[in-house]
Design a protein around this motif. Structure first.
Motif, short mmCIF file in Angstrom:
data_model
loop_
_atom_site.label_atom_id
_atom_site.label_comp_id
_atom_site.label_asym_id
_atom_site.label_seq_id
_atom_site.Cartn_x
_atom_site.Cartn_y
_atom_site.Cartn_z
N ASP A 159 0.83 -1.21 0.00
CA ASP A 159 0.00 0.00 0.00
C ASP A 159 0.86 1.26 0.00
OD1 ASP A 159 -2.55 -1.33 0.16
OD2 ASP A 159 -2.03 -1.83 2.23
N VAL A 160 2.02 1.19 0.67
CA VAL A 160 2.94 2.32 0.74
C VAL A 160 4.34 1.82 0.38
CG1 VAL A 160 4.00 4.07 2.23
CG2 VAL A 160 1.59 3.46 2.55
N VAL A 161 5.01 2.53 -0.53
CA VAL A 161 6.36 2.17 -0.94
C VAL A 161 7.29 3.34 -0.60
CG1 VAL A 161 7.85 1.52 -2.86
CG2 VAL A 161 5.48 0.74 -2.81
N VAL A 162 8.38 3.06 0.12
CA VAL A 162 9.33 4.10 0.53
C VAL A 162 10.61 3.92 -0.29
CG1 VAL A 162 10.61 5.12 2.43
CG2 VAL A 162 8.36 4.09 2.85
N VAL A 163 10.98 4.95 -1.03
CA VAL A 163 12.22 4.93 -1.83
C VAL A 163 12.93 6.27 -1.63
CG1 VAL A 163 11.23 3.41 -3.57
CG2 VAL A 163 11.15 5.88 -3.93
N ASN A 164 14.18 6.33 -2.06
CA ASN A 164 14.86 7.63 -2.02
C ASN A 164 14.63 8.38 -3.32
OD1 ASN A 164 16.67 6.54 -3.91
ND2 ASN A 164 18.21 6.07 -2.37
N HIS A 165 15.07 9.63 -3.35
CA HIS A 165 14.82 10.47 -4.53
C HIS A 165 15.47 9.91 -5.78
CE1 HIS A 165 14.40 14.11 -1.58
NE2 HIS A 165 13.36 13.32 -1.55
N HIS A 166 16.68 9.35 -5.64
CA HIS A 166 17.39 8.85 -6.81
C HIS A 166 16.65 7.69 -7.47
CE1 HIS A 166 20.57 11.23 -4.93
NE2 HIS A 166 21.18 11.22 -6.11
N ARG A 199 -2.27 12.14 -10.39
CA ARG A 199 -2.11 11.76 -9.00
C ARG A 199 -1.73 12.98 -8.19
NH1 ARG A 199 3.11 7.82 -10.11
NH2 ARG A 199 4.57 9.40 -10.84
N ALA A 200 -1.79 12.83 -6.88
CA ALA A 200 -1.46 13.94 -5.98
C ALA A 200 0.03 13.96 -5.71
CB ALA A 200 -2.23 13.77 -4.67
N TRP A 201 0.58 15.17 -5.62
CA TRP A 201 2.01 15.35 -5.33
C TRP A 201 2.15 16.24 -4.10
CZ3 TRP A 201 5.81 13.47 -8.89
CH2 TRP A 201 5.29 12.92 -10.07
N ILE A 202 2.90 15.79 -3.11
CA ILE A 202 3.09 16.53 -1.87
C ILE A 202 4.59 16.70 -1.63
CG2 ILE A 202 2.70 16.55 0.64
CD1 ILE A 202 0.26 14.70 0.10
N CYS A 261 1.04 4.62 -8.71
CA CYS A 261 0.48 5.04 -7.43
C CYS A 261 -0.39 6.26 -7.64
CB CYS A 261 1.60 5.36 -6.43
SG CYS A 261 2.64 6.74 -6.94
N ASN A 262 -1.20 6.58 -6.64
CA ASN A 262 -2.09 7.75 -6.76
C ASN A 262 -1.63 8.93 -5.91
OD1 ASN A 262 -2.77 6.93 -4.17
ND2 ASN A 262 -4.74 6.03 -4.79
N THR A 263 -0.55 8.75 -5.13
CA THR A 263 -0.01 9.85 -4.33
C THR A 263 1.50 9.70 -4.22
OG1 THR A 263 -2.03 9.93 -2.98
CG2 THR A 263 -0.11 11.08 -2.12
N VAL A 264 2.22 10.80 -4.45
CA VAL A 264 3.66 10.84 -4.27
C VAL A 264 3.97 11.86 -3.19
CG1 VAL A 264 5.90 11.32 -5.32
CG2 VAL A 264 4.12 10.20 -6.66
N ILE A 265 4.70 11.45 -2.15
CA ILE A 265 5.10 12.37 -1.08
C ILE A 265 6.62 12.44 -1.05
CG2 ILE A 265 5.00 12.88 1.38
CD1 ILE A 265 2.47 11.13 1.53
N PHE A 266 7.16 13.63 -1.28
CA PHE A 266 8.60 13.84 -1.20
C PHE A 266 8.96 14.44 0.14
CE2 PHE A 266 8.04 14.23 -5.89
CZ PHE A 266 8.92 13.24 -6.28
N ASP A 267 9.67 13.68 0.97
CA ASP A 267 10.25 14.26 2.18
C ASP A 267 11.61 14.83 1.82
OD1 ASP A 267 10.46 15.01 4.81
OD2 ASP A 267 11.21 13.07 5.49
#
Length: 471
Positions: free
Chosen positions: A11-18, A213-216, A38-44
């Motif tokens: 449901d949630v996939v965590v990757v780095n920016h690269h 999709r949503a981008w945060i 996916c339907n949402t991308v969250i950039f920390d």
């Protein structure tokens, strides 16, 4: 492949920016895809995106890649075309040409990459000649591989790689410079030919509009005094909704920012020595527990030598750690465990470092982290802004410096109970008109220019720090 299968089921996939941008590049080339839809991308830590996007929307060819191509082609020759000695000869010739190219590129600078605009490269006849020799040898190797490609899948793959190298060499030579900057990076063991877009706004905006999709985007350092316009312009996010929330930390009571009075100009030869001398009484008052962050590797190394000599001279027994004496993780683990150490670092320790509690009570920053104006990518972007009638300093250099400074300052207070001193040793903060803008962009710490206020802070006498305007 196992990890990719797990990602498809998650449901949630965590990757780095690269890895995110590697997936973007593969999708754009129509080759494959690494990540599921996916339907949402969250950039920390989204402040890093412009730099990472520049890498992936640009192009790089290194002498290391040439050596690896020659090595792999030789391996395939031994297993699939042992009798074809001309292929082995072509591999040897490419290796020699790649090594000569690195030698002709000169020395790396300041312990890091030497970055030069392509004009300086073209003015060096030796470099131009070695680059031409590399291109000739890649063509020769590709021809050999093409004639033998049917013998094995490995030879076919090497032939495709050689053809791609030829395309990249030609593109680097012929690429128009209006929208890209061509530059060369020299490392201790390799040389890189790079093309970097002056702006990643258009290709990044294309990614946003191509998928519904949503981008945060989230980070502690996306804005300058609540203004997101610089960041939005970098990534083509002008129409994005923005919001900022205050930190949960009680900065006015937990921390002070100290701007020492007796400082020389940041570009003077004596500046690093002045930083060390000003920091010594603060380090003593804090009982060690200090980060010293420098904007260059040379200043970091000089400060390490000066502090080591000062500790010995004054009988201070604080453990002294320096970037390069171990991995970042190892140094941070030792710093936390020791409890009274002094760590000297450069860019590696300006962000992504979390030391909570009393082990870190002082962060010293030697000068405002303006990007070097002779860096080829920075210089090209400043020139493009100037050509459009903009103000390169106010529109690019200052916001970028503020973002980096806020990252460095953010190492100090990491928890609701942390207390500490941020010491910035750059007189421009009080002498230049933009200094107040920078101070307003920092967390709302009380400011002082008095050493005694800092000493009292550590003895908890409760004396209120003076304001920045005070003498």
């Amino acid at each position: 492949m196992r990890a990719r299968k797990q990602a498809l089921d998650a449901d949630v996939v965590v990757v780095n920016h690269h890895l995110f941008f590697a997936d973007v590049a593969l999708r754009d080339e129509g080759v494959s895809e690494l990540l599921p839809a996916c339907n949402t991308v969250i950039f920390d830590e989204a402040h890093q995106l412009p730099a990472v996007a520049s890498l992936f929307f640009g192009q790089t060819l290194s002498s290391t890649q040439l050596l690896e191509l020659a090595r792999d082609a030789r391996t395939e020759q031994v297993t699939s075309a042992k009798e074809v000695t001309t292929l082995a000869d072509a591999c040897d010739a490419l290796e020699r040409a790649a090594r000569k190219l690195r030698l002709a590129a000169g020395e790396e600078r300041d312990g890091g990459a030497g970055r030069n605009n392509v004009r300086r490269w073209q003015e060096n006849d030796a470099l131009a000649g070695e680059l031409e020799a590399v291109e000739q040898q890649v063509h020769a190797l590709e021809a050999q591989l093409a004639a033998l490609a049917e013998r094995s899948e490995g030879l076919q793959h090497c032939q495709r790689r050689a053809a791609e190298v030829i395309e990249r060499l030609q593109a680097w030579r012929e690429l128009p410079t209006q929208e890209h900057v061509r530059w060369v990076a020299t490392f201790s063991q390799s040389v890189q030919l790079n093309t970097t877009p002056l702006s990643v706004a258009e290709p990044f905006r294309a990614q946003l509009t191509s998928y519904p999709r949503a981008w945060i985007f989230t980070s502690a350092t996306l804005s300058m005094g609540g203004d997101f316009s610089h960041y939005q312009a970098q990534l083509g996010l002008e129409s994005a909704d923005t919001a900022a929330w205050e930190s949960p930390f009680d900065y006015p009571n937990q921390a002070i920012v100290y701007l020492p009075k007796e400082m020389v100009e940041p570009n003077s030869r004596e500046h690093t020595e002045a930083v060390v001398q000003a920091a010594l009484p603060v380090i003593r008052a804090a009982g060690g527990r200090t980060f010293l962050l420098f904007t260059t590797l040379r200043a970091m190394r000089d400060a390490h030598e000066m502090l080591a000599a000062a500790f010995e001279r004054e009988g201070l027994s604080y453990p002294l750690l320096v970037q390069g004496a171990g991995t970042r993780s190892e140094l941070l683990e030792r710093f936390r465990a020791l409890g009274n150490a002094v760590l000297i670092g450069s860019h590696s320790f300006w962000e992504g470092v979390d030391v909570r509690g009393e082990a870190l009570s002082v962060v010293v920053i030697d000068k405002l982290p303006f990007a070097p104006p002779d860096d080829p990518v920075v210089a090209a972007r400043l020139e493009a802004l100037r050509a459009r009638g903009g103000n390169p300093f106010m529109e690019y250099q200052l916001p970028e410096a503020v973002i980096t400074l806020k990252q460095g300052a953010g190492r100090l207070i990491r928890d609701e109970t942390d207390r500490g001193v941020l010491m910035i040793c750059d007189v421009r903060l009080v002498q230049k008109g933009y200094g107040r803008s920078i101070m307003r962009a920092l967390p709302p710490m009380r400011a002082t220019r008095r050493l005694q206020t800092v000493l009292d802070f550590f003895t908890q006498k409760g004396e209120a720090p003076l304001t920045l305007a005070a003498s």
